[in-house]
Design a protein around this motif. Sequence first.
Motif, PDB file in Angstrom:
ATOM      1  N   MET A   1       0.846  -1.199   0.000  1.00 36.79           N
ATOM      2  CA  MET A   1       0.000   0.000   0.000  1.00 36.79           C
ATOM      3  C   MET A   1       0.879   1.246   0.000  1.00 36.79           C
ATOM      4  N   LYS A   2       0.433   2.267  -0.718  1.00 34.32           N
ATOM      5  CA  LYS A   2       1.239   3.474  -0.897  1.00 34.32           C
ATOM      6  C   LYS A   2       0.672   4.619  -0.062  1.00 34.32           C
ATOM      7  N   ILE A   3       1.575   5.292   0.682  1.00 38.04           N
ATOM      8  CA  ILE A   3       1.202   6.417   1.538  1.00 38.04           C
ATOM      9  C   ILE A   3       1.997   7.646   1.104  1.00 38.04           C
ATOM     10  N   THR A   4       1.318   8.789   0.993  1.00 40.51           N
ATOM     11  CA  THR A   4       1.983  10.042   0.653  1.00 40.51           C
ATOM     12  C   THR A   4       1.722  11.080   1.744  1.00 40.51           C
ATOM     13  N   HIS A   5       2.810  11.521   2.368  1.00 37.87           N
ATOM     14  CA  HIS A   5       2.743  12.626   3.325  1.00 37.87           C
ATOM     15  C   HIS A   5       2.854  13.934   2.547  1.00 37.87           C
ATOM     16  N   MET A   6       2.151  14.960   3.006  1.00 35.74           N
ATOM     17  CA  MET A   6       2.130  16.235   2.295  1.00 35.74           C
ATOM     18  C   MET A   6       2.380  17.397   3.251  1.00 35.74           C
ATOM     19  N   THR A   7       3.311  18.295   2.869  1.00 36.43           N
ATOM     20  CA  THR A   7       3.526  19.519   3.640  1.00 36.43           C
ATOM     21  C   THR A   7       3.932  20.652   2.712  1.00 36.43           C
ATOM     22  N   SER A   8       3.397  21.824   2.972  1.00 38.45           N
ATOM     23  CA  SER A   8       3.790  23.032   2.238  1.00 38.45           C
ATOM     24  C   SER A   8       4.625  23.947   3.125  1.00 38.45           C
ATOM     25  N   VAL A   9       4.875  23.532   4.353  1.00 37.44           N
ATOM     26  CA  VAL A   9       5.532  24.383   5.348  1.00 37.44           C
ATOM     27  C   VAL A   9       6.837  23.784   5.860  1.00 37.44           C
ATOM     28  N   HIS A  10       6.810  22.512   6.227  1.00 37.19           N
ATOM     29  CA  HIS A  10       7.918  21.907   6.967  1.00 37.19           C
ATOM     30  C   HIS A  10       9.083  21.511   6.053  1.00 37.19           C
ATOM     31  N   ARG A  11      10.247  21.382   6.693  1.00 36.40           N
ATOM     32  CA  ARG A  11      11.441  20.917   5.981  1.00 36.40           C
ATOM     33  C   ARG A  11      11.302  19.434   5.629  1.00 36.40           C
ATOM     34  N   ARG A  12      12.031  18.997   4.634  1.00 34.70           N
ATOM     35  CA  ARG A  12      11.973  17.590   4.222  1.00 34.70           C
ATOM     36  C   ARG A  12      12.523  16.644   5.287  1.00 34.70           C
ATOM     37  N   ASN A  13      13.397  17.131   6.159  1.00 34.50           N
ATOM     38  CA  ASN A  13      13.933  16.289   7.232  1.00 34.50           C
ATOM     39  C   ASN A  13      13.266  16.599   8.574  1.00 34.50           C
ATOM     40  N   ASP A  14      12.044  17.098   8.515  1.00 33.23           N
ATOM     41  CA  ASP A  14      11.310  17.455   9.733  1.00 33.23           C
ATOM     42  C   ASP A  14      11.280  16.282  10.720  1.00 33.23           C
ATOM     43  N   ASN A  15      11.459  16.610  11.984  1.00 30.99           N
ATOM     44  CA  ASN A  15      11.521  15.609  13.042  1.00 30.99           C
ATOM     45  C   ASN A  15      10.309  14.697  13.076  1.00 30.99           C
ATOM     46  N   ARG A  16       9.131  15.288  13.151  1.00 31.94           N
ATOM     47  CA  ARG A  16       7.921  14.475  13.288  1.00 31.94           C
ATOM     48  C   ARG A  16       7.556  13.795  11.968  1.00 31.94           C
ATOM     49  N   ILE A  17       7.582  14.558  10.885  1.00 34.00           N
ATOM     50  CA  ILE A  17       7.088  14.028   9.610  1.00 34.00           C
ATOM     51  C   ILE A  17       8.037  12.972   9.036  1.00 34.00           C
ATOM     52  N   PHE A  18       9.290  13.352   8.823  1.00 31.01           N
ATOM     53  CA  PHE A  18      10.209  12.428   8.157  1.00 31.01           C
ATOM     54  C   PHE A  18      10.864  11.449   9.122  1.00 31.01           C
ATOM     55  N   LEU A  19      11.510  11.965  10.163  1.00 26.79           N
ATOM     56  CA  LEU A  19      12.304  11.094  11.031  1.00 26.79           C
ATOM     57  C   LEU A  19      11.446  10.115  11.828  1.00 26.79           C
ATOM     58  N   LYS A  20      10.189  10.482  12.098  1.00 32.74           N
ATOM     59  CA  LYS A  20       9.336   9.591  12.884  1.00 32.74           C
ATOM     60  C   LYS A  20       8.273   8.917  12.014  1.00 32.74           C
ATOM     61  N   GLU A  21       7.323   9.677  11.502  1.00 29.64           N
ATOM     62  CA  GLU A  21       6.182   9.057  10.829  1.00 29.64           C
ATOM     63  C   GLU A  21       6.563   8.361   9.528  1.00 29.64           C
ATOM     64  N   CYS A  22       7.290   9.049   8.655  1.00 29.34           N
ATOM     65  CA  CYS A  22       7.667   8.418   7.376  1.00 29.34           C
ATOM     66  C   CYS A  22       8.499   7.159   7.614  1.00 29.34           C
ATOM     67  N   ARG A  23       9.489   7.263   8.490  1.00 32.23           N
ATOM     68  CA  ARG A  23      10.357   6.105   8.732  1.00 32.23           C
ATOM     69  C   ARG A  23       9.600   4.960   9.384  1.00 32.23           C
ATOM     70  N   SER A  24       8.726   5.279  10.327  1.00 32.57           N
ATOM     71  CA  SER A  24       7.968   4.225  11.004  1.00 32.57           C
ATOM     72  C   SER A  24       7.082   3.471  10.022  1.00 32.57           C
ATOM     73  N   LEU A  25       6.418   4.200   9.141  1.00 33.03           N
ATOM     74  CA  LEU A  25       5.518   3.559   8.182  1.00 33.03           C
ATOM     75  C   LEU A  25       6.310   2.793   7.111  1.00 33.03           C
ATOM     76  N   ALA A  26       7.466   3.317   6.725  1.00 33.51           N
ATOM     77  CA  ALA A  26       8.315   2.585   5.777  1.00 33.51           C
ATOM     78  C   ALA A  26       8.830   1.299   6.412  1.00 33.51           C
ATOM     79  N   ASP A  27       9.228   1.369   7.676  1.00 35.02           N
ATOM     80  CA  ASP A  27       9.709   0.175   8.386  1.00 35.02           C
ATOM     81  C   ASP A  27       8.598  -0.861   8.541  1.00 35.02           C
ATOM     82  N   ALA A  28       7.351  -0.395   8.573  1.00 39.45           N
ATOM     83  CA  ALA A  28       6.202  -1.306   8.712  1.00 39.45           C
ATOM     84  C   ALA A  28       5.802  -1.930   7.381  1.00 39.45           C
ATOM     85  N   GLY A  29       6.518  -1.579   6.307  1.00 37.86           N
ATOM     86  CA  GLY A  29       6.275  -2.217   5.014  1.00 37.86           C
ATOM     87  C   GLY A  29       5.489  -1.398   4.014  1.00 37.86           C
ATOM     88  N   PHE A  30       5.130  -0.164   4.350  1.00 34.45           N
ATOM     89  CA  PHE A  30       4.400   0.681   3.410  1.00 34.45           C
ATOM     90  C   PHE A  30       5.357   1.347   2.422  1.00 34.45           C
TER      91      PHE A  30
END
Length: 372
Positions: A1-30
Amino acid sequence: MKITHMTSVHRRNDNRIFLKECRSLADAGFDVNLVVMDGLGDTTIGGIRILDAGGKRGTRFGRMTGGVWRVFRKALETKANLFILHDPELLTVAPLLRRHGKVIFDMHENTPKQLESKEWIPRAVRRPAARLFALLERVLMRGLPVIFAEKSYSIEYPWIKESITALNMPRAEMFGEIRKSARKRDLFTVGYMGEVAEKRGSITALKALGILRKKQLPFFFECIGHAEPGHEKELRSLSKALGIADNVNFRGYLQNEHGLKIMAECHVGLAVLRAVPNNTNSTSTKLFEYVLLGLPAIISDFPIYRQMVTENRFFYTVPPDDPSALAEALQNLMELGNCHEELEKNALLAADKYSWAEEEKQLVAFVRQILG
């Protein structure tokens, strides 16, 4: 399954978005994408595709209108099964996104309360703007699943039917090596890491340090984080006026790991936020980072923190907007000597309570539930 996070404000290496949520969901197989708007181009990091919708151009209003549409169009190209929105202005395209897949809103801030203290909004307009946004928000978020970043948000949004609270705790695994390699400085060093703004206690901190200077007490202050140009100029002028310009290092924004390495060398971390609406009911992420670094912290005496202070002997509270109280707390910590190591041990013993591991489990389970 494919997930797309979207932001018009935050940096690409944002703590919550990239380092936590994106990585957690990628590690879970998404299959995870992140659409940003920074002009740095497309890339792939750790299996997560980062798609650039172009740099931020023009005014803040332009970002909230044309920028949102650029992020929207780029997100549609990913043909995702689920879109996760990270900025309130992106709620305006949520109804259109729902024609193409499931949508979740990740609520980083209580925006109506935040608007009440936004310095770029004229004071007379702030409260009406907050009320107007609250009404608009209720329309745009109807039927939308939500991830709350704070426990207080779920209380203030009882009409949200599907939600979880995923607190903005740090990823514990990245702190161990930083902590082990750090060496405390000989000179008593105060640290701050986060947004540098008056509402975050920047003026209070400098005035407190000015009091220590008058007492001829030795110290250094590491101030890490982005400040608006006008405010940075104000802080530098104030530092000179207080006679502490040589005792302060305004480092600006640093990559998270670099900033944490500097904080690990400090003796105490500051989180003395002003008593504005969005601060009094929100736990500051930096507190948990300080804990995982084994760093005692001085924090504002808000009700939301009192339980934490009772349970942990390494948090110290002071009234917000009180430089004298902050200076006294800093002096007390400065005079602890060898007892300071005991505070660091207490912080590390509590580290398991303040990490992303439990929040990650909730996030992954919630996303799977929404995707069905």
